[in-house]
Scaffold this motif. Structure first.
Motif, PDB file in Angstrom:
ATOM      1  N   ILE A  95      11.449  11.586 -63.917  1.00  0.00           N
ATOM      2  CA  ILE A  95      11.803  10.424 -63.098  1.00  0.00           C
ATOM      3  C   ILE A  95      10.975   9.220 -63.536  1.00  0.00           C
ATOM      4  N   ARG A  96       9.679   9.424 -63.755  1.00  0.00           N
ATOM      5  CA  ARG A  96       8.819   8.320 -64.190  1.00  0.00           C
ATOM      6  C   ARG A  96       9.328   7.739 -65.504  1.00  0.00           C
ATOM      7  N   GLU A  97       9.607   8.599 -66.475  1.00  0.00           N
ATOM      8  CA  GLU A  97      10.019   8.143 -67.805  1.00  0.00           C
ATOM      9  C   GLU A  97      11.378   7.447 -67.765  1.00  0.00           C
ATOM     10  N   LYS A  98      12.341   8.043 -67.088  1.00  0.00           N
ATOM     11  CA  LYS A  98      13.678   7.447 -67.010  1.00  0.00           C
ATOM     12  C   LYS A  98      13.615   6.095 -66.312  1.00  0.00           C
ATOM     13  N   SER A  99      12.897   6.021 -65.206  1.00  0.00           N
ATOM     14  CA  SER A  99      12.831   4.785 -64.432  1.00  0.00           C
ATOM     15  C   SER A  99      12.104   3.680 -65.181  1.00  0.00           C
ATOM     16  N   LEU A 100      11.035   4.017 -65.870  1.00  0.00           N
ATOM     17  CA  LEU A 100      10.311   2.999 -66.627  1.00  0.00           C
ATOM     18  C   LEU A 100      11.172   2.487 -67.774  1.00  0.00           C
ATOM     19  N   LYS A 101      11.865   3.382 -68.453  1.00  0.00           N
ATOM     20  CA  LYS A 101      12.751   2.971 -69.546  1.00  0.00           C
ATOM     21  C   LYS A 101      13.858   2.066 -69.011  1.00  0.00           C
ATOM     22  N   SER A 102      14.461   2.433 -67.886  1.00  0.00           N
ATOM     23  CA  SER A 102      15.507   1.606 -67.276  1.00  0.00           C
ATOM     24  C   SER A 102      14.959   0.242 -66.867  1.00  0.00           C
ATOM     25  N   ALA A 103      13.761   0.226 -66.301  1.00  0.00           N
ATOM     26  CA  ALA A 103      13.150  -1.024 -65.857  1.00  0.00           C
ATOM     27  C   ALA A 103      12.882  -1.953 -67.033  1.00  0.00           C
ATOM     28  N   LEU A 104      12.315  -1.422 -68.090  1.00  0.00           N
ATOM     29  CA  LEU A 104      12.008  -2.244 -69.259  1.00  0.00           C
ATOM     30  C   LEU A 104      13.281  -2.768 -69.909  1.00  0.00           C
ATOM     31  N   ARG A 105      14.307  -1.952 -69.943  1.00  0.00           N
ATOM     32  CA  ARG A 105      15.590  -2.364 -70.515  1.00  0.00           C
ATOM     33  C   ARG A 105      16.196  -3.499 -69.693  1.00  0.00           C
ATOM     34  N   LEU A 106      16.193  -3.351 -68.373  1.00  0.00           N
ATOM     35  CA  LEU A 106      16.746  -4.376 -67.501  1.00  0.00           C
ATOM     36  C   LEU A 106      15.969  -5.684 -67.632  1.00  0.00           C
ATOM     37  N   LEU A 107      14.654  -5.606 -67.636  1.00  0.00           N
ATOM     38  CA  LEU A 107      13.837  -6.813 -67.742  1.00  0.00           C
ATOM     39  C   LEU A 107      14.017  -7.492 -69.098  1.00  0.00           C
ATOM     40  N   SER A 108      14.146  -6.723 -70.157  1.00  0.00           N
ATOM     41  CA  SER A 108      14.366  -7.278 -71.492  1.00  0.00           C
ATOM     42  C   SER A 108      15.681  -8.035 -71.548  1.00  0.00           C
ATOM     43  N   PHE A 109      16.715  -7.437 -70.994  1.00  0.00           N
ATOM     44  CA  PHE A 109      18.023  -8.069 -70.974  1.00  0.00           C
ATOM     45  C   PHE A 109      17.972  -9.362 -70.156  1.00  0.00           C
ATOM     46  N   ARG A 110      17.263  -9.354 -69.039  1.00  0.00           N
ATOM     47  CA  ARG A 110      17.140 -10.544 -68.194  1.00  0.00           C
ATOM     48  C   ARG A 110      16.338 -11.640 -68.869  1.00  0.00           C
TER      49      ARG A 110
END
Length: 184
Positions: free
Chosen positions: A94-109
């Protein structure tokens, strides 16, 4: 999707974990989006736990210096200590998936990308879905799809919001013939 965490302390640790590993201040909406996007935390649980983290000094609030004058939030030294000592309570997957998703979303933004997802019911239990990605005011992608079921609709919605840049690159690769092996 029902939230994964039921214990408020786990939600707080999860929020602190993400802020710890993001490493820079974020506005409230961005923090909300990265915390709730994978469905482990519901919006109301997030708001309640976030307020408690502010009250206890684990997160600090201040005005951004970027000229926009909006409030931003950052994990404090106390919050870092809590995250580092208690993040093992959260499953590593959960930690790894969520951090990866968060970084991806922030990068796109950070690149100025915005997402829009709309759907309309059609006859026979079908749906028409519209996925749009814009970047700096310019439309990069605008796709309409007729779907056969609400299950397809939910899967596409989730994937589009979790991995918009992957959806965009994948569509581009299919349309340019770079991945024809998938359909040959």
């Amino acid at each position: 999707m029902q939230s994964q965490f039921r214990d408020k302390n786990d939600i707080k640790i999860f929020i602190l974990y993400l802020l710890r590993h993001i490493g820079y201040p974020l506005d409230f909406v961005s923090i909300n989006d990265i915390v709730v996007q994978d469905g482990y935390v519901g919006y109301f649980d997030f708001v309640e736990c976030f307020a408690e983290l502010l009250e206890t000094g684990n997160i600090a609030e201040y005005r951004s210096e970027d000229g926009k004058g909006e409030d931003v939030y950052e994990i404090t030294a106390q919050g870092i200590h809590v995250a580092d000592n208690l993040d093992s309570r959260i499953l590593s997957a959960i930690r790894e998936k969520s951090l990866k998703s968060a970084l991806r979303l922030l990068s796109f933004r950070e690149r100025g990308a915005n997402l829009k997802f709309d759907y309309h019911p059609l006859a026979g239990g079908r749906f028409l879905v519209n996925c749009i990605i814009t970047e700096k005011g310019e439309e990069l992608m605008n796709v309409n799809l007729a779907l056969e079921s609400s299950n397809q609709l939910e899967r596409i919605r989730r994937n589009f919001h979790e991995k918009p840049e992957v959806v965009y690159r994948g569509l581009l690769a299919v349309l340019t013939g770079e991945v024809n092996y998938l359909i040959d």
